[in-house]
Design a protein around this motif. Structure first.
Motif, PDB file in Angstrom:
ATOM      1  N   CYS A  26       0.870  -1.179   0.000  1.00 57.59           N
ATOM      2  CA  CYS A  26       0.000   0.000   0.000  1.00 57.59           C
ATOM      3  C   CYS A  26       0.905   1.227   0.000  1.00 57.59           C
ATOM      4  O   CYS A  26       1.932   1.235   0.678  1.00 57.59           O
ATOM      5  CB  CYS A  26      -0.915   0.012   1.225  1.00 57.59           C
ATOM      6  N   LEU A  83      -0.316   4.317   0.749  1.00 62.96           N
ATOM      7  CA  LEU A  83      -0.810   5.271   1.728  1.00 62.96           C
ATOM      8  C   LEU A  83      -0.270   4.894   3.114  1.00 62.96           C
ATOM      9  O   LEU A  83       0.191   3.764   3.322  1.00 62.96           O
ATOM     10  CB  LEU A  83      -2.342   5.273   1.743  1.00 62.96           C
ATOM     11  N   ARG A  84      -0.356   5.834   4.027  1.00 67.37           N
ATOM     12  CA  ARG A  84       0.058   5.559   5.403  1.00 67.37           C
ATOM     13  C   ARG A  84      -0.982   6.142   6.349  1.00 67.37           C
ATOM     14  O   ARG A  84      -0.706   7.076   7.102  1.00 67.37           O
ATOM     15  CB  ARG A  84       1.448   6.180   5.677  1.00 67.37           C
ATOM     16  N   CYS A  85      -2.200   5.607   6.279  1.00 69.92           N
ATOM     17  CA  CYS A  85      -3.288   6.147   7.094  1.00 69.92           C
ATOM     18  C   CYS A  85      -2.916   6.046   8.581  1.00 69.92           C
ATOM     19  O   CYS A  85      -2.508   4.970   9.045  1.00 69.92           O
ATOM     20  CB  CYS A  85      -4.577   5.397   6.820  1.00 69.92           C
ATOM     21  N   CYS A  90      -4.657   3.254  10.294  1.00 72.98           N
ATOM     22  CA  CYS A  90      -4.669   1.951   9.604  1.00 72.98           C
ATOM     23  C   CYS A  90      -4.647   0.805  10.620  1.00 72.98           C
ATOM     24  O   CYS A  90      -3.827   0.785  11.533  1.00 72.98           O
ATOM     25  CB  CYS A  90      -3.444   1.836   8.693  1.00 72.98           C
ATOM     26  N   THR A 123       0.225  -4.846   6.224  1.00 72.36           N
ATOM     27  CA  THR A 123      -0.034  -5.060   4.786  1.00 72.36           C
ATOM     28  C   THR A 123       0.623  -3.969   3.948  1.00 72.36           C
ATOM     29  O   THR A 123       0.434  -3.929   2.736  1.00 72.36           O
ATOM     30  CB  THR A 123      -1.549  -5.059   4.464  1.00 72.36           C
ATOM     31  N   TRP A 124       1.359  -3.039   4.550  1.00 76.88           N
ATOM     32  CA  TRP A 124       1.931  -1.920   3.792  1.00 76.88           C
ATOM     33  C   TRP A 124       3.009  -2.376   2.818  1.00 76.88           C
ATOM     34  O   TRP A 124       3.158  -1.840   1.740  1.00 76.88           O
ATOM     35  CB  TRP A 124       2.549  -0.896   4.741  1.00 76.88           C
ATOM     36  N   GLY A 126      -6.788  -5.174   1.153  1.00 76.25           N
ATOM     37  CA  GLY A 126      -5.360  -5.125   1.436  1.00 76.25           C
ATOM     38  C   GLY A 126      -5.075  -4.533   2.789  1.00 76.25           C
ATOM     39  O   GLY A 126      -5.883  -4.665   3.706  1.00 76.25           O
ATOM     40  N   GLY A 127      -3.958  -3.701   2.727  1.00 76.11           N
ATOM     41  CA  GLY A 127      -3.211  -3.334   1.567  1.00 76.11           C
ATOM     42  C   GLY A 127      -4.053  -2.674   0.487  1.00 76.11           C
ATOM     43  O   GLY A 127      -5.191  -2.285   0.699  1.00 76.11           O
ATOM     44  N   LYS A 172     -11.542   8.935   2.249  1.00 78.97           N
ATOM     45  CA  LYS A 172     -11.169   9.185   3.640  1.00 78.97           C
ATOM     46  C   LYS A 172     -11.402  10.619   4.069  1.00 78.97           C
ATOM     47  O   LYS A 172     -11.471  10.920   5.248  1.00 78.97           O
ATOM     48  CB  LYS A 172      -9.712   8.769   3.859  1.00 78.97           C
TER      49      LYS A 172
HETATM   50  S1  SF4 Z   1      -4.157  -0.439   4.029  1.00 77.58           S
HETATM   51 FE1  SF4 Z   1      -5.943   0.952   3.831  1.00 77.58          FE
HETATM   52  S2  SF4 Z   1      -6.095   1.982   5.833  1.00 77.58           S
HETATM   53 FE2  SF4 Z   1      -4.029   1.023   5.698  1.00 77.58          FE
HETATM   54  S3  SF4 Z   1      -2.685   2.647   4.916  1.00 77.58           S
HETATM   55 FE3  SF4 Z   1      -3.414   1.481   3.138  1.00 77.58          FE
HETATM   56  S4  SF4 Z   1      -5.260   2.583   2.451  1.00 77.58           S
HETATM   57 FE4  SF4 Z   1      -4.807   3.282   4.509  1.00 77.58          FE
END
Ligand code: SF4
Length: 276
Positions: A63, A65-67, A70, A75-76, A111-112, A163
């Motif tokens: 992934c 993104l770094r929410c 999360c 799963t990153w 995911g991810g 989001k």
């Molecule tokens: S897995 Fe989903 S919640 Fe987690 S960082 Fe990625 S997009 Fe954001």
């Protein structure tokens, strides 16, 4: 040569890290060859909340993104997933296919971010379609411009996470830009591709009334959006941040109160959105 592993059944709350230390960096994964192999975190076999009917849900790794909230930071990175073949996934899925068809369900890839490993997930979706299953992905839409006709042709439903409606808040929450997500949503609307919008309600982070109203105004005119799902923030993933020595900023963040959830649902309804 990378060793092909054996994906264990489990669920999204299992902590799995550094299972494939030689995996490439997901930031550099522009195309993933023919998608015969990829990286996955886990799978669940009996979800009723990730699309219509009974679902098998495959959680893939990677992934961008770094929410900050999360619940699956494991799963990153591709390296945290198990290296498996698309055929192995399809063989596993095949064992459930008859029951999934009987219960009007199918496969959801989450995911991810499924669009990091575009060809891998496309192959799996295509295989699921050949079994007569309904297919869905859950995505942030950040990599939506990777999705082409070929991908869309094996995809029945998109669970699209929006989001925030505010670019500044979106960047603060995810570390990435909002525009690709909105662009992908508009493209899916123009194509009439079924979408369920997911909004994670995080007190103090995404609950601002104007933030919610902005998403509601954006989504309301889209006839392809079946409904909006308001997903209350929870702390089930906090232990993963701790175990992975990551800086978790939501230790003190409460789960949303019933009143807050009602207010947000009311805002979506008032704008003309269906809500579940
Ligand atoms: S897995 Fe989903 S919640 Fe987690 S960082 Fe990625 S997009 Fe954001």
């Amino acid at each position: 040569m990378l060793q092909v592993g054996n994906l264990e059944a489990g669920n999204r709350h299992d902590l799995r890290v550094v299972i494939s230390p030689d995996a490439p960096d997901e930031n550099e994964l522009k195309g993933d060859q023919d998608g015969a192999f990829g990286y996955a975190h886990s799978y669940e076999t009996a979800s009723r909340v990730d699309g219509p009917g009974l679902r098998v849900v495959l959680f893939v790794s990677g992934c961008l993104l770094r929410c900050s909230y999360c619940h699956n930071p494991d799963t990153w990175h591709l390296k945290d997933g198990t290296y498996i073949s698309a055929q192995q996934v399809l063989d596993r899925l095949g064992a459930f296919a008859s029951a999934l068809r009987d219960l009007n369900g199918g496969l959801t890839i989450s995911g991810g971010e499924p669009l990091v490993q575009l060809e891998f997930t496309r192959r799996i979706l295509a295989g699921a379609k050949e079994m007569g299953l309904h297919t869905a992905i859950e995505t942030s839409g950040y990599l939506g411009n990777r999705v082409d006709e070929k991908y869309l042709s094996v995809l029945d439903l998109v669970l699209l996470d929006i989001k925030s409606s505010n670019p500044k808040t979106y960047r603060n929450v995810t570390s990435r830009e909002l525009a690709p997500t909105l662009g992908f949503a508009e493209r899916l609307a123009a194509l009439g591709k079924p979408v369920r919008v997911r909004f994670t309600l995080v007190p103090g982070l995404t609950d601002d009334a104007e933030n919610v109203a902005g998403i509601a105004r954006f989504v309301a005119p889209m006839a392809n959006v079946e409904w909006v799902e308001v997903q209350p923030f929870h702390q089930l993933g906090a232990f993963k941040w701790k175990a992975m020595h990551l800086d978790y900023k939501n230790n003190q963040t409460p789960t949303p109160t019933p009143d807050l959830i009602d207010r947000v649902i009311g805002q979506f309804r008032a704008a003309g959105c269906r809500v579940r």
